[in-house]
Design a protein around this motif. Structure first.
Motif, PDB file in Angstrom:
ATOM      1  N   PHE A  26      -2.940   3.923  -3.071  1.00 15.51           N
ATOM      2  CA  PHE A  26      -3.152   2.739  -3.901  1.00 15.51           C
ATOM      3  C   PHE A  26      -2.928   1.490  -3.054  1.00 15.51           C
ATOM      4  CE2 PHE A  26       1.376   3.583  -4.086  1.00 15.51           C
ATOM      5  CZ  PHE A  26       1.926   2.326  -3.927  1.00 15.51           C
ATOM      6  N   GLN A  27      -3.353   0.336  -3.585  1.00 20.46           N
ATOM      7  CA  GLN A  27      -3.066  -0.966  -2.988  1.00 20.46           C
ATOM      8  C   GLN A  27      -2.755  -1.949  -4.114  1.00 20.46           C
ATOM      9  OE1 GLN A  27      -6.739  -0.274  -2.300  1.00 20.46           O
ATOM     10  NE2 GLN A  27      -6.340   1.149  -0.633  1.00 20.46           N
ATOM     11  N   MET A  28      -1.791  -2.846  -3.879  1.00 18.53           N
ATOM     12  CA  MET A  28      -1.478  -3.868  -4.865  1.00 18.53           C
ATOM     13  C   MET A  28      -1.163  -5.189  -4.178  1.00 18.53           C
ATOM     14  SD  MET A  28       1.438  -3.997  -7.882  1.00 18.53           S
ATOM     15  CE  MET A  28       2.780  -4.441  -6.768  1.00 18.53           C
ATOM     16  N   ASN A  29      -1.749  -6.271  -4.698  1.00 20.38           N
ATOM     17  CA  ASN A  29      -1.479  -7.608  -4.186  1.00 20.38           C
ATOM     18  C   ASN A  29      -0.114  -8.057  -4.695  1.00 20.38           C
ATOM     19  OD1 ASN A  29      -1.465 -10.227  -3.295  1.00 20.38           O
ATOM     20  ND2 ASN A  29      -3.298 -10.863  -4.396  1.00 20.38           N
ATOM     21  N   GLU A  30       0.857  -8.184  -3.787  1.00 26.87           N
ATOM     22  CA  GLU A  30       2.210  -8.564  -4.193  1.00 26.87           C
ATOM     23  C   GLU A  30       2.344 -10.061  -4.469  1.00 26.87           C
ATOM     24  OE1 GLU A  30       5.506  -5.666  -2.691  1.00 26.87           O
ATOM     25  OE2 GLU A  30       4.634  -6.663  -0.953  1.00 26.87           O
TER      26      GLU A  30
ATOM     27  N   TYR B 165       0.373  -7.565   5.927  1.00 27.35           N
ATOM     28  CA  TYR B 165       0.052  -8.983   5.990  1.00 27.35           C
ATOM     29  C   TYR B 165      -1.243  -9.154   6.785  1.00 27.35           C
ATOM     30  CZ  TYR B 165       4.864  -9.386   4.414  1.00 27.35           C
ATOM     31  OH  TYR B 165       6.023  -9.257   3.684  1.00 27.35           O
ATOM     32  N   GLY B 166      -1.843 -10.336   6.679  1.00 29.47           N
ATOM     33  CA  GLY B 166      -3.124 -10.565   7.339  1.00 29.47           C
ATOM     34  C   GLY B 166      -3.131 -10.118   8.788  1.00 29.47           C
ATOM     35  N   GLY B 167      -4.118  -9.288   9.149  1.00 24.68           N
ATOM     36  CA  GLY B 167      -4.219  -8.769  10.508  1.00 24.68           C
ATOM     37  C   GLY B 167      -3.707  -7.355  10.662  1.00 24.68           C
ATOM     38  N   ASP B 168      -3.050  -6.797   9.625  1.00 19.41           N
ATOM     39  CA  ASP B 168      -2.497  -5.443   9.706  1.00 19.41           C
ATOM     40  C   ASP B 168      -3.544  -4.392   9.353  1.00 19.41           C
ATOM     41  OD1 ASP B 168      -0.091  -6.586  10.334  1.00 19.41           O
ATOM     42  OD2 ASP B 168       0.832  -6.222   8.367  1.00 19.41           O
ATOM     43  N   LEU B 169      -3.344  -3.194   9.916  1.00 19.48           N
ATOM     44  CA  LEU B 169      -4.177  -2.023   9.626  1.00 19.48           C
ATOM     45  C   LEU B 169      -3.331  -0.941   8.975  1.00 19.48           C
ATOM     46  CD1 LEU B 169      -6.238  -1.354  12.905  1.00 19.48           C
ATOM     47  CD2 LEU B 169      -7.183  -1.985  10.689  1.00 19.48           C
ATOM     48  N   PHE B 170      -3.957  -0.160   8.089  1.00 16.78           N
ATOM     49  CA  PHE B 170      -3.280   0.993   7.490  1.00 16.78           C
ATOM     50  C   PHE B 170      -4.318   2.086   7.299  1.00 16.78           C
ATOM     51  CE2 PHE B 170      -1.172   3.611   4.313  1.00 16.78           C
ATOM     52  CZ  PHE B 170       0.171   3.510   4.657  1.00 16.78           C
ATOM     53  N   VAL B 171      -3.948   3.328   7.564  1.00 14.86           N
ATOM     54  CA  VAL B 171      -4.890   4.440   7.404  1.00 14.86           C
ATOM     55  C   VAL B 171      -4.453   5.336   6.249  1.00 14.86           C
ATOM     56  CG1 VAL B 171      -3.721   5.947   9.100  1.00 14.86           C
ATOM     57  CG2 VAL B 171      -6.160   6.277   8.593  1.00 14.86           C
ATOM     58  N   PHE B 172      -5.423   5.708   5.421  1.00 16.84           N
ATOM     59  CA  PHE B 172      -5.205   6.641   4.319  1.00 16.84           C
ATOM     60  C   PHE B 172      -5.912   7.952   4.676  1.00 16.84           C
ATOM     61  CE2 PHE B 172      -5.387   2.345   2.499  1.00 16.84           C
ATOM     62  CZ  PHE B 172      -4.135   2.269   1.888  1.00 16.84           C
ATOM     63  N   PRO B 173      -5.167   9.014   4.946  1.00 15.09           N
ATOM     64  CA  PRO B 173      -5.801  10.278   5.321  1.00 15.09           C
ATOM     65  C   PRO B 173      -6.729  10.821   4.233  1.00 15.09           C
ATOM     66  CG  PRO B 173      -3.481  10.306   5.927  1.00 15.09           C
ATOM     67  CD  PRO B 173      -3.695   9.094   5.061  1.00 15.09           C
ATOM     68  N   LYS B 174      -7.724  11.517   4.661  1.00 13.56           N
ATOM     69  CA  LYS B 174      -8.745  12.085   3.784  1.00 13.56           C
ATOM     70  C   LYS B 174      -8.135  12.891   2.641  1.00 13.56           C
ATOM     71  CE  LYS B 174     -12.628  15.389   4.073  1.00 13.56           C
ATOM     72  NZ  LYS B 174     -13.418  16.213   5.030  1.00 13.56           N
ATOM     73  N   GLY B 175      -8.569  12.576   1.416  1.00 10.98           N
ATOM     74  CA  GLY B 175      -8.198  13.359   0.257  1.00 10.98           C
ATOM     75  C   GLY B 175      -6.843  13.064  -0.347  1.00 10.98           C
TER      76      GLY B 175
ATOM     77  N   VAL C 170       0.851  -1.190   0.000  1.00 12.40           N
ATOM     78  CA  VAL C 170       0.000   0.000   0.000  1.00 12.40           C
ATOM     79  C   VAL C 170       0.884   1.235   0.000  1.00 12.40           C
ATOM     80  CG1 VAL C 170      -1.860  -1.178   1.219  1.00 12.40           C
ATOM     81  CG2 VAL C 170      -0.167   0.101   2.532  1.00 12.40           C
ATOM     82  N   GLY C 171       0.342   2.332  -0.504  1.00  6.45           N
ATOM     83  CA  GLY C 171       1.095   3.570  -0.523  1.00  6.45           C
ATOM     84  C   GLY C 171       0.186   4.777  -0.486  1.00  6.45           C
ATOM     85  N   VAL C 172       0.672   5.859   0.097  1.00  2.00           N
ATOM     86  CA  VAL C 172      -0.076   7.110   0.158  1.00  2.00           C
ATOM     87  C   VAL C 172       0.906   8.249  -0.083  1.00  2.00           C
ATOM     88  CG1 VAL C 172       0.174   7.254   2.694  1.00  2.00           C
ATOM     89  CG2 VAL C 172      -1.650   8.524   1.545  1.00  2.00           C
TER      90      VAL C 172
ATOM     91  N   PHE D 134       4.640   7.331   1.014  1.00  2.00           N
ATOM     92  CA  PHE D 134       4.797   6.441   2.157  1.00  2.00           C
ATOM     93  C   PHE D 134       4.266   5.069   1.747  1.00  2.00           C
ATOM     94  CE2 PHE D 134       4.235  10.716   3.694  1.00  2.00           C
ATOM     95  CZ  PHE D 134       5.144  10.855   4.744  1.00  2.00           C
ATOM     96  N   THR D 135       5.095   4.041   1.817  1.00  2.00           N
ATOM     97  CA  THR D 135       4.661   2.700   1.424  1.00  2.00           C
ATOM     98  C   THR D 135       4.857   1.717   2.570  1.00  2.00           C
ATOM     99  OG1 THR D 135       6.839   2.104   0.522  1.00  2.00           O
ATOM    100  CG2 THR D 135       5.229   3.095  -0.993  1.00  2.00           C
ATOM    101  N   GLN D 136       4.086   0.639   2.508  1.00  4.63           N
ATOM    102  CA  GLN D 136       4.197  -0.418   3.516  1.00  4.63           C
ATOM    103  C   GLN D 136       3.662  -1.713   2.929  1.00  4.63           C
ATOM    104  OE1 GLN D 136       5.562  -0.047   6.634  1.00  4.63           O
ATOM    105  NE2 GLN D 136       5.367  -2.259   6.877  1.00  4.63           N
ATOM    106  N   THR D 137       4.293  -2.831   3.268  1.00  2.23           N
ATOM    107  CA  THR D 137       3.762  -4.138   2.908  1.00  2.23           C
ATOM    108  C   THR D 137       2.954  -4.669   4.084  1.00  2.23           C
ATOM    109  OG1 THR D 137       5.593  -4.642   1.411  1.00  2.23           O
ATOM    110  CG2 THR D 137       4.321  -6.503   2.237  1.00  2.23           C
TER     111      THR D 137
END
Length: 210
Positions: free
Chosen positions: A148-152, A134-144, A119-121, A129-132
């Motif tokens: 993106f998200q991509m299945n690696e 895994y199941g159980g993880d949370l990520f927040v995308f600030p408003k506006g 994921v990246g914002v 800002f990017t991060q990989t």
């Protein structure tokens, strides 16, 4: 104390709904908004129920490259009107992508149920800002902000749940907004410092297949 994956999802949803209720949409002056032409005395529990996620996971994603997004926003679930919350389930085929986009009216809190997502914002300074995940993880995308998200994983699908702080977060997907909205070839060619032929090639690739 150990929690099952299902229990964690339930806890996530409960806290998300409570936390984002006042995040974006204006407060209403009633318990809920009754659709025009309906009388609240004739409503029952079905008004507050959304069944659109029942088919999630039953569809075949083979051969697809784009994520399948199933929304439970105000348009699909009228009971959300005025409540300031909505959700979506995102199913990513192997190697699939949810292309760069924004949600102009809400932040997004994504919970990865299974699989692996890159994921990246991008913030307003242009920093990525990017991060990989895994199941159980949370990520927040600030408003506006653009994200993106991509299945690696090129062999297995990924499934995520997103919660939004608006009953109608809105989505602006950049590839289609830029090359499928009618902006002239000349404007796009000059903006991207390329030629009209390249722009036309991109537009043709984004046209829906018959």
């Amino acid at each position: 104390m150990k929690f099952s994956r299902a229990s964690l999802v339930a806890i996530f949803l409960a806290f998300t709904v409570v936390g984002v209720t006042h995040a974006s949409d204006p407060d209403i002056l009633s318990d809920f908004v009754v659709p025009a032409g309906q009388n609240s005395t004739h409503l029952d529990g079905s008004f507050f129920t959304f069944t659109g996620f029942r088919e999630v996971g039953k569809n075949n994603l083979t051969g697809q490259t784009a994520a399948k997004v199933t929304k439970a926003a105000m348009a699909e679930f009228p009971a959300l009107n005025g409540l300031g919350v909505s959700m979506a389930v995102l199913q990513f085929p192997a190697g699939g992508v949810n292309p760069p986009h924004t949600h102009p009216r809400a932040s997004e809190l994504l919970y990865l149920m299974s699989g692996c997502l890159l994921v990246g914002v991008v913030d307003t300074t242009g920093k990525l800002f990017t991060q990989t995940l895994y199941g159980g993880d949370l990520f927040v995308f600030p408003k506006g902000l653009l994200h993106f998200q991509m299945n690696e994983d090129i062999n297995n699908k990924a499934v995520a749940i997103s919660a939004f702080g608006s009953a109608s977060a809105g989505t602006v997907t950049f590839p289609s907004a830029l090359f499928g909205s009618g902006i002239t070839d000349d404007v796009l060619a000059k903006s991207f410092k390329t030629d009209v032929q390249t722009v036309e090639t991109l537009k043709a690739a984004l046209k829906p297949k018959p």
